[in-house]
Design an enzyme around this catalytic site. Structure first.
Site, PDB file in Angstrom:
ATOM      1  CG  ASP A 134      -1.925   1.042   1.274  1.00  0.00           C
ATOM      2  OD1 ASP A 134      -2.419   1.403   0.194  1.00  0.00           O
ATOM      3  OD2 ASP A 134      -2.246   1.545   2.363  1.00  0.00           O
ATOM      4  CB  CYS A 160      -5.439   6.772  -1.461  1.00  0.00           C
ATOM      5  SG  CYS A 160      -4.035   7.530  -0.657  1.00  0.00           S
TER       6      CYS A 160
HETATM    7  N1  SAM Z   1      -1.285   0.913   4.730  1.00  0.00           N
HETATM    8  C1  SAM Z   1      -1.439   2.090   5.531  1.00  0.00           C
HETATM    9  C2  SAM Z   1      -2.825   2.106   6.147  1.00  0.00           C
HETATM   10  O1  SAM Z   1      -3.719   1.420   5.650  1.00  0.00           O
HETATM   11  O2  SAM Z   1      -3.000   2.785   7.162  1.00  0.00           O
HETATM   12  C3  SAM Z   1      -1.192   3.357   4.738  1.00  0.00           C
HETATM   13  C4  SAM Z   1       0.146   3.382   4.064  1.00  0.00           C
HETATM   14  S1  SAM Z   1       0.560   4.958   3.407  1.00  0.00           S
HETATM   15  C5  SAM Z   1      -0.426   5.007   2.008  1.00  0.00           C
HETATM   16  C6  SAM Z   1       2.147   4.696   2.775  1.00  0.00           C
HETATM   17  C7  SAM Z   1       3.203   4.459   3.815  1.00  0.00           C
HETATM   18  O3  SAM Z   1       4.418   4.101   3.153  1.00  0.00           O
HETATM   19  C8  SAM Z   1       3.580   5.664   4.673  1.00  0.00           C
HETATM   20  O4  SAM Z   1       3.286   5.400   6.016  1.00  0.00           O
HETATM   21  C9  SAM Z   1       5.079   5.852   4.464  1.00  0.00           C
HETATM   22  O5  SAM Z   1       5.769   6.172   5.641  1.00  0.00           O
HETATM   23  C10 SAM Z   1       5.471   4.494   3.959  1.00  0.00           C
HETATM   24  N2  SAM Z   1       6.711   4.459   3.135  1.00  0.00           N
HETATM   25  C11 SAM Z   1       7.223   5.418   2.349  1.00  0.00           C
HETATM   26  N3  SAM Z   1       8.343   4.989   1.768  1.00  0.00           N
HETATM   27  C12 SAM Z   1       8.551   3.723   2.191  1.00  0.00           C
HETATM   28  C13 SAM Z   1       9.558   2.739   1.965  1.00  0.00           C
HETATM   29  N4  SAM Z   1      10.595   2.972   1.156  1.00  0.00           N
HETATM   30  N5  SAM Z   1       9.440   1.555   2.589  1.00  0.00           N
HETATM   31  C14 SAM Z   1       8.413   1.297   3.413  1.00  0.00           C
HETATM   32  N6  SAM Z   1       7.443   2.191   3.690  1.00  0.00           N
HETATM   33  C15 SAM Z   1       7.505   3.385   3.076  1.00  0.00           C
END
Ligand code: SAM
Length: 399
Positions: free
Chosen positions: A270, A325
């Site tokens: 996600d 999203c």
């Molecule tokens: N799945 C979550 C939920 O349902 O509440 C929402 C996820 S949000 C759309 C995307 C997330 O990806 C953020 O919390 C961000 O910190 C994380 N993110 C960004 N870059 C990333 C990376 N390289 N590896 C892992 N997570 C990452």
């Protein structure tokens, strides 16, 4: 009259004083100094007007109005809470959209196909008249319940109350965010990786199934991982949080290959994206802020790397759901197409796209889905059902 004269005198004194202060020491008002000429929300709207009017055509004006209007929430019921909130939510006029799904719509639309129960699970297969397997209906855990107000009803949910042990009764989230969890099709004992898990809405939905064998939660951001932990503490019993079955890490998900490749039955990817609704409504933490232009432009590359990492983390035969999203074609279909190509080219992994039409068909009375996507399904915002955007695509590892 005297008051008026006094005021004029005061103004003159202030002007004289300003003349005495050297230009160098005059302080500009904070408002003038910090207010950006183009706030990120305006830049986002301008960007979306250009890209989405060509991508969505005639549909864009109505989607635009919905995106700029108040969004609708869903209340994901927390089965770990000791108090039963089902009656309370029903008494507020909401309904569980999962229970209200339409199981017959595919058969009615296409009488040439029939459904049969798989022997090993409660999933269903769709077979054509020659008996060949066509589409797979996802498994619906009876434990995931998400309440929404009826179409056109924009009543807000009251904040959830804690039970005697401090666990909250429901979690407010975009109801369409539950769909990628259904697409994931979790079965009893599955090992699952949620690669970008914070703040944890989808994690909570997946935990409600109470079917997961092992759950690995990861998010690169340390502060967001702390938020994820706080959410879990408010909704999940301590015994589960401290058990061997749940692992929380905070590493760059693109590097997951180095940790545990070819392992998981299910992987949820996600990804971070332009979060279209947030970008239009909030100037704080907005990816359209001028200073974040580079980060925004690099998003599709990061999304691709994360999806590939998720593919490599899944075991052969395992399934991966990619979700965002945003309405952006580049961040959605574009990323998936490129990932299918690179998985084969760089890792020798063959992927099959799993058709999510049956899932979308079941929930058309709650959500509006894009009609012309050739890869994946997307909930698009609509004034009468203002959920999304949520894009999801499911891939199965064949090798
Ligand atoms: N799945 C979550 C939920 O349902 O509440 C929402 C996820 S949000 C759309 C995307 C997330 O990806 C953020 O919390 C961000 O910190 C994380 N993110 C960004 N870059 C990333 C990376 N390289 N590896 C892992 N997570 C990452």
């Amino acid at each position: 009259m005297a008051l008026c004269l006094d005021a004029r005198l005061l103004m003159r004194k202030i002007r004289d004083l300003r003349c005495l202060t050297s230009r160098r020491h005059r302080v500009k008002g904070k408002w003038a100094a910090t207010r950006p000429k183009y706030p990120p929300t305006s830049l986002a709207l301008r960007h979306f007007d250009v890209t989405y009017s060509s991508q969505l055509g005639k549909l864009w004006p109505s989607v635009r109005v919905a995106l700029l209007s108040e969004r609708k929430y869903g209340a994901l019921l927390n089965n770990f809470c000791n108090d039963d909130f089902v009656e309370y939510l029903a008494s507020q006029g909401c309904r569980d959209f999962v229970a209200d799904r339409n199981e017959h719509v595919c058969m009615e639309q296409n009488p040439e196909v029939e459904f049969s129960e798989k022997s090993d699970s409660t999933s269903m297969e769709k077979r054509d008249i020659s008996g060949q397997q066509q589409l797979s209906l996802p498994h619906f855990s009876p434990n995931i319940k998400c309440f929404v107000f009826p179409r056109g009803d924009i009543t807000r949910f009251k904040p959830a109350r804690p039970d005697r042990s401090g666990l909250l009764g429901y979690y407010l989230m975009d109801a369409a965010s539950v769909l990628p969890c259904f697409a994931l099709d979790v079965h009893e004992g599955h090992s699952l990786l949620d690669l970008c898990a914070a703040p944890g809405g989808k994690t909570l939905a997946l935990l409600q199934t109470q079917a997961i064998g092992f759950l690995y939660l990861n998010d690169a951001s340390v502060s967001r991982t702390s938020r994820l932990k706080k959410v879990l503490h408010s909704y999940v019993p301590k015994e589960l949080l401290t058990s061997e079955r749940l692992h929380i890490t905070s590493i760059d998900g693109t590097k997951w290959e180095e940790i545990e490749p070819n392992t998981f039955d299910r992987v949820l990817v996600d990804v971070p994206c332009t979060t279209d609704r947030h970008s239009l409504m909030e100037d704080d933490n907005n990816i359209f802020n001028k200073i974040r232009t580079g980060e925004r432009r690099r998003l599709p590359q990061l999304q691709l790397q994360l999806l590939l990492a998720g593919v490599v983390a899944a075991r052969p035969g395992g399934e991966i759901v990619y979700s965002t999203c945003t309405l952006s074609q580049i961040q959605n279909v574009g990323v998936v197409q490129e990932a299918i190509h690179l998985a084969c080219e760089n890792h020798g992994i063959q992927l099959q796209v799993v058709d999510l039409r049956p899932l979308a068909d079941m929930f058309r009375n709650t959500f509006h889905f894009a009609s012309d996507l050739h890869l994946g399904e997307m909930v698009i915002p609509h004034l009468a059902a203002n959920f999304g955007p949520i894009y999801m695509c499911k891939l199965k590892r064949l090798t």
